[in-house]
Scaffold this active site. Structure first.
Site, PDB file in Angstrom:
ATOM      1  N   LYS A  29     -34.110 -40.728 -22.045  1.00  0.00           N
ATOM      2  CA  LYS A  29     -34.189 -41.558 -21.027  1.00  0.00           C
ATOM      3  C   LYS A  29     -32.963 -41.195 -19.799  1.00  0.00           C
ATOM      4  CE  LYS A  29     -34.367 -45.272 -23.177  1.00  0.00           C
ATOM      5  NZ  LYS A  29     -34.394 -45.165 -24.689  1.00  0.00           N
ATOM      6  N   ARG A  58     -36.689 -54.083 -22.051  1.00  0.00           N
ATOM      7  CA  ARG A  58     -36.844 -53.963 -23.435  1.00  0.00           C
ATOM      8  C   ARG A  58     -37.582 -54.987 -24.028  1.00  0.00           C
ATOM      9  NH1 ARG A  58     -31.822 -50.434 -23.946  1.00  0.00           N
ATOM     10  NH2 ARG A  58     -31.899 -49.491 -26.080  1.00  0.00           N
ATOM     11  N   ARG A  80     -25.637 -37.085 -31.019  1.00  0.00           N
ATOM     12  CA  ARG A  80     -25.256 -37.307 -29.427  1.00  0.00           C
ATOM     13  C   ARG A  80     -23.719 -37.530 -29.325  1.00  0.00           C
ATOM     14  NH1 ARG A  80     -28.343 -41.875 -26.470  1.00  0.00           N
ATOM     15  NH2 ARG A  80     -27.987 -43.008 -28.204  1.00  0.00           N
ATOM     16  N   ARG A 129     -20.666 -42.400 -30.077  1.00  0.00           N
ATOM     17  CA  ARG A 129     -21.235 -43.928 -29.907  1.00  0.00           C
ATOM     18  C   ARG A 129     -20.983 -44.602 -31.232  1.00  0.00           C
ATOM     19  NH1 ARG A 129     -26.360 -44.750 -26.040  1.00  0.00           N
ATOM     20  NH2 ARG A 129     -26.534 -46.409 -27.462  1.00  0.00           N
ATOM     21  N   ARG A 131     -32.236 -49.785 -34.594  1.00  0.00           N
ATOM     22  CA  ARG A 131     -32.519 -50.059 -33.001  1.00  0.00           C
ATOM     23  C   ARG A 131     -34.203 -49.511 -33.177  1.00  0.00           C
ATOM     24  NH1 ARG A 131     -28.017 -46.224 -31.388  1.00  0.00           N
ATOM     25  NH2 ARG A 131     -28.856 -46.009 -29.427  1.00  0.00           N
TER      26      ARG A 131
HETATM   27  P1  ADP Z   1     -31.741 -42.179 -24.416  1.00  0.00           P
HETATM   28  O1  ADP Z   1     -31.045 -42.420 -23.240  1.00  0.00           O
HETATM   29  O2  ADP Z   1     -33.244 -42.235 -24.347  1.00  0.00           O
HETATM   30  O3  ADP Z   1     -31.090 -43.082 -25.610  1.00  0.00           O
HETATM   31  P2  ADP Z   1     -30.104 -39.636 -24.418  1.00  0.00           P
HETATM   32  O4  ADP Z   1     -30.885 -38.945 -23.073  1.00  0.00           O
HETATM   33  O5  ADP Z   1     -28.953 -40.159 -24.694  1.00  0.00           O
HETATM   34  O6  ADP Z   1     -31.287 -40.780 -24.890  1.00  0.00           O
HETATM   35  O7  ADP Z   1     -30.495 -38.357 -25.375  1.00  0.00           O
HETATM   36  C1  ADP Z   1     -30.229 -38.796 -26.756  1.00  0.00           C
HETATM   37  C2  ADP Z   1     -29.565 -37.107 -27.551  1.00  0.00           C
HETATM   38  O8  ADP Z   1     -30.524 -36.429 -27.467  1.00  0.00           O
HETATM   39  C3  ADP Z   1     -28.340 -36.767 -26.623  1.00  0.00           C
HETATM   40  O9  ADP Z   1     -27.455 -36.146 -27.679  1.00  0.00           O
HETATM   41  C4  ADP Z   1     -29.052 -35.580 -25.764  1.00  0.00           C
HETATM   42  O10 ADP Z   1     -28.167 -34.519 -25.587  1.00  0.00           O
HETATM   43  C5  ADP Z   1     -30.295 -35.252 -26.732  1.00  0.00           C
HETATM   44  N1  ADP Z   1     -31.607 -34.777 -25.890  1.00  0.00           N
HETATM   45  C6  ADP Z   1     -31.966 -35.238 -24.748  1.00  0.00           C
HETATM   46  N2  ADP Z   1     -33.151 -34.656 -24.488  1.00  0.00           N
HETATM   47  C7  ADP Z   1     -33.404 -33.644 -25.475  1.00  0.00           C
HETATM   48  C8  ADP Z   1     -34.538 -32.706 -25.518  1.00  0.00           C
HETATM   49  N3  ADP Z   1     -35.417 -32.614 -24.776  1.00  0.00           N
HETATM   50  N4  ADP Z   1     -34.244 -31.902 -26.886  1.00  0.00           N
HETATM   51  C9  ADP Z   1     -33.090 -32.244 -27.503  1.00  0.00           C
HETATM   52  N5  ADP Z   1     -32.300 -33.017 -27.584  1.00  0.00           N
HETATM   53  C10 ADP Z   1     -32.338 -33.867 -26.522  1.00  0.00           C
HETATM   54  P1  AMP Z   2     -28.808 -47.938 -25.028  1.00  0.00           P
HETATM   55  O1  AMP Z   2     -27.801 -47.419 -24.357  1.00  0.00           O
HETATM   56  O2  AMP Z   2     -30.023 -48.056 -24.147  1.00  0.00           O
HETATM   57  O3  AMP Z   2     -29.133 -47.130 -26.330  1.00  0.00           O
HETATM   58  O4  AMP Z   2     -28.476 -49.245 -25.582  1.00  0.00           O
HETATM   59  C1  AMP Z   2     -27.739 -49.551 -26.514  1.00  0.00           C
HETATM   60  C2  AMP Z   2     -27.572 -51.083 -26.930  1.00  0.00           C
HETATM   61  O5  AMP Z   2     -27.336 -51.873 -25.861  1.00  0.00           O
HETATM   62  C3  AMP Z   2     -29.061 -51.596 -27.506  1.00  0.00           C
HETATM   63  O6  AMP Z   2     -29.215 -50.964 -28.826  1.00  0.00           O
HETATM   64  C4  AMP Z   2     -28.988 -52.893 -27.333  1.00  0.00           C
HETATM   65  O7  AMP Z   2     -28.091 -53.640 -28.190  1.00  0.00           O
HETATM   66  C5  AMP Z   2     -28.089 -53.091 -25.957  1.00  0.00           C
HETATM   67  N1  AMP Z   2     -29.152 -53.127 -25.117  1.00  0.00           N
HETATM   68  C6  AMP Z   2     -29.164 -52.063 -23.893  1.00  0.00           C
HETATM   69  N2  AMP Z   2     -30.016 -52.340 -22.903  1.00  0.00           N
HETATM   70  C7  AMP Z   2     -30.731 -53.644 -23.289  1.00  0.00           C
HETATM   71  C8  AMP Z   2     -31.633 -54.436 -22.773  1.00  0.00           C
HETATM   72  N3  AMP Z   2     -32.483 -54.128 -21.587  1.00  0.00           N
HETATM   73  N4  AMP Z   2     -32.039 -55.566 -23.689  1.00  0.00           N
HETATM   74  C9  AMP Z   2     -31.346 -55.694 -24.621  1.00  0.00           C
HETATM   75  N5  AMP Z   2     -30.275 -55.116 -25.097  1.00  0.00           N
HETATM   76  C10 AMP Z   2     -29.890 -53.992 -24.571  1.00  0.00           C
END
Ligand code: ADP
Ligand code: AMP
Length: 207
Positions: free
Chosen positions: A13, A88, A127, A153, A164
């Site tokens: 995302k 969420r 990541r 992270r 999660r």
């Molecule tokens: P989200 O915001 O949904 O938690 P991220 O955008 O941070 O996900 O992506 C999670 C991990 O997967 C990151 O390390 C990113 O570089 C990697 N990633 C994102 N899109 C792809 C893809 N299409 N193929 C492989 N890895 C990806």
């Molecule tokens: P994310 O960066 O989206 O992967 O979120 C990391 C963590 O932040 C999640 O596992 C939750 O603990 C918290 N969090 C982020 N966004 C929300 C949301 N909209 N509602 C509740 N918890 C959230």
């Protein structure tokens, strides 16, 4: 345009929001990023967020909504936003509808990035992030430039990501019918190269 990027943790995302925000001319609003910023500042609220995040649990709606209300009042979000990791829960989705309605806006589309659990674990544990720019990388799929110091992270362990994912299945996925009923949901295969996924999102949005 007000767009929700929806999907499990690690679906891509944030990565995709960064890639499409310029074309859509709207900011990316990530509640996770906002909570991590509050945590870095060491505020009492930031510490509270940390407890939930570390456990892989959702932060309570009232706290998240307070953040969102403030964020949406900023001038850069006056014409639309890409919501990343929000809403969420059903309560968050309903509150977002109200916040947008008060500004004569509504959600225009919800893009769901479909990625299976095995890929999620692989993506999340690999990541990495540039602490200065916030740019997200992956040790194999999108490696950081040589010499760049990146961080991992604290909640990106296999154990926490499984928790999660459970939260996603139990509380977040049930939000989709709220948008399906309005015909707003567009499903996109989130497995493929970064460019392929961006192209699929563009085409789902009719760009
Ligand atoms: P989200 O915001 O949904 O938690 P991220 O955008 O941070 O996900 O992506 C999670 C991990 O997967 C990151 O390390 C990113 O570089 C990697 N990633 C994102 N899109 C792809 C893809 N299409 N193929 C492989 N890895 C990806
Ligand atoms: P994310 O960066 O989206 O992967 O979120 C990391 C963590 O932040 C999640 O596992 C939750 O603990 C918290 N969090 C982020 N966004 C929300 C949301 N909209 N509602 C509740 N918890 C959230």
């Amino acid at each position: 345009m007000d767009l929700i990027l929806f999907g499990p943790p690690g679906a891509g995302k944030g990565t995709q929001a960064t890639r499409i925000k310029e074309a859509l001319e709207v900011p990316q609003i990530s509640t996770g990023d906002m909570m991590r910023a509050a945590r870095r500042e060491g505020t009492p609220l930031g510490k509270k967020f940390d407890e939930y995040m570390q456990a892989g649990k959702l932060v309570p709606d009232s706290m998240v909504l307070e953040l969102m209300k403030e964020r949406l009042s900023k001038p850069d979000a006056a014409k639309g936003a890409i919501f990343d990791g929000f809403p969420r829960t059903k309560a968050q989705a309903e509150a977002l509808d109200e916040l947008l309605a008060a500004m004569d806006r509504k959600i225009d589309a919800v893009v769901v990035l479909d990625v299976p659990l095995e890929d999620i674990v692989d993506r999340v544990t690999g990541r990495r992030q540039d602490p200065t720019s916030g740019q997200v990388y992956h040790v194999r799929y999108n490696p950081p430039p040589a010499g760049l110091e990146v961080i991992q992270r604290k909640d990106d362990t296999e154990e926490v990501v499984r928790k999660r994912f459970e939260e996603y299945e139990a509380n977040t996925k049930p939000v989709l019918p709220h948008y399906e009923a309005k015909g707003l949901v567009k499903r996109v295969d989130g497995v493929g190269s970064l460019d392929e996924v961006t192209e699929r999102i563009r085409s789902a949005l009719g760009e």
